[in-house]
Write a protein that holds these residues in place. Sequence first.
Motif, PDB file in Angstrom:
ATOM      1  N   ALA A  93       0.947  -1.155   0.518  1.00 22.98           N
ATOM      2  CA  ALA A  93       0.124   0.098   0.041  1.00 22.98           C
ATOM      3  C   ALA A  93       1.058   1.202   0.190  1.00 22.98           C
ATOM      4  O   ALA A  93       0.527   2.428  -1.068  1.00 22.98           O
ATOM      5  CB  ALA A  93      -0.983   0.214   1.408  1.00 22.98           C
ATOM      6  N   VAL A  94       2.145   0.977   1.082  1.00 25.44           N
ATOM      7  CA  VAL A  94       2.608   2.571   0.552  1.00 25.44           C
ATOM      8  C   VAL A  94       3.600   3.124  -0.910  1.00 25.44           C
ATOM      9  O   VAL A  94       3.362   3.825  -0.749  1.00 25.44           O
ATOM     10  CB  VAL A  94       3.964   1.897   1.986  1.00 25.44           C
ATOM     11  CG1 VAL A  94       4.576   3.763   1.996  1.00 25.44           C
ATOM     12  CG2 VAL A  94       3.240   1.944   3.954  1.00 25.44           C
ATOM     13  N   PRO A  95       3.952   1.448  -0.806  1.00 20.79           N
ATOM     14  CA  PRO A  95       4.807   2.171  -1.936  1.00 20.79           C
ATOM     15  C   PRO A  95       3.792   2.755  -3.339  1.00 20.79           C
ATOM     16  O   PRO A  95       4.096   2.939  -4.395  1.00 20.79           O
ATOM     17  CB  PRO A  95       5.377   0.607  -2.377  1.00 20.79           C
ATOM     18  CG  PRO A  95       6.023  -0.219  -0.911  1.00 20.79           C
ATOM     19  CD  PRO A  95       4.735   0.290  -0.448  1.00 20.79           C
ATOM     20  N   ALA A  96       2.619   1.605  -3.226  1.00 18.68           N
ATOM     21  CA  ALA A  96       1.864   1.931  -4.400  1.00 18.68           C
ATOM     22  C   ALA A  96       0.691   3.360  -4.143  1.00 18.68           C
ATOM     23  O   ALA A  96       0.998   4.052  -5.231  1.00 18.68           O
ATOM     24  CB  ALA A  96       0.786   1.324  -4.147  1.00 18.68           C
ATOM     25  N   THR A  97       1.341   3.994  -2.868  1.00 22.74           N
ATOM     26  CA  THR A  97       1.022   5.108  -2.983  1.00 22.74           C
ATOM     27  C   THR A  97       1.791   6.692  -3.423  1.00 22.74           C
ATOM     28  O   THR A  97       1.186   7.720  -4.220  1.00 22.74           O
ATOM     29  CB  THR A  97       0.896   5.438  -1.167  1.00 22.74           C
ATOM     30  OG1 THR A  97      -0.642   4.083  -1.095  1.00 22.74           O
ATOM     31  CG2 THR A  97      -0.238   6.812  -0.899  1.00 22.74           C
ATOM     32  N   ILE A  98       3.103   6.027  -3.316  1.00 22.38           N
ATOM     33  CA  ILE A  98       3.993   6.966  -3.494  1.00 22.38           C
ATOM     34  C   ILE A  98       3.889   6.588  -4.790  1.00 22.38           C
ATOM     35  O   ILE A  98       4.081   8.158  -5.261  1.00 22.38           O
ATOM     36  CB  ILE A  98       5.083   6.981  -2.276  1.00 22.38           C
ATOM     37  CG1 ILE A  98       4.948   6.035  -1.115  1.00 22.38           C
ATOM     38  CG2 ILE A  98       6.666   7.824  -3.060  1.00 22.38           C
ATOM     39  CD1 ILE A  98       6.084   5.922  -0.591  1.00 22.38           C
TER      40      ILE A  98
END
Length: 276
Positions: A93-98
């Motif tokens: 989720a965090v890499p996808a958000t960034i």
Amino acid sequence: MRKQYENPLPALLYKLFVYGFGTLCVIYLVAPIVIALMMSFTSGQTLKYPPQGFSLRWYEALLDPVRSATEQTAAWNSLKIAGLAVLGALLFAVPATIGMTRMKRSSVSTIEPLLLAPLVLPSLVYGLAALIVANFIGFQPSLWLTVIGHVVVFGPLMYRAASVVAQGINPSLAEASTTMGASWFMTLRRVTLPLLLPGILAGAFLVFIQSLDNVSVSLFLADAKTTVLPLRMFALIEESLDVRVAAISGILIAVTLLGLLVARRVLAPRPVPENS
């Protein structure tokens, strides 16, 4: 020219509808919780409302390592699966958000619905489909397969919570960090992640609660050794209307309320100090 007298009837009907309907909705949501809590303190032998007397015997029974060994194992399995689901959701989720914040809007509009699709797809359908695919490729139901299923189904909650926060971040902050000589990893650690932290924490709370409460995915992907708490609660109700189900519900309600209070405290916006 304004009318001297206005008809108060529309305003009265509006207030009756808003406040009356709102009150009914609140009662509908809160009443089952209150009833479950009241029944958990009964001194009787079965689930019954109104409860017979007041006692903490069923909470004490949950702490008995002999009588409630199966329930304690199920609770530990549920906590373990929920914690691992949060960690798994963080990894994507965090890499996808960034990554989404650095893509063109047209590309985001194409890819984002795919990331959020598990939120729309019924989890019961996904659990059955995941079981069929897992058997086809040679995987059997297990704790790890259950964790993967929870990450796929509930991970988009963390992505959504983090992406909402990411939309309000000024991209010039990361650019300024890079311009001043910071590496991409330093910028990520000192600028991007701290700014995303409220969304990450909110998403982690949502993923944890949803995973802890899930039935459909665990029903298909968990093996016989991986008894989870919601399924065990269903079994207790079917077997004997055991009051320990209400006691477990009381503990879950308390944990959820405590988590909401802590999240509200941590995620509340801090007042900006005025320059003296």
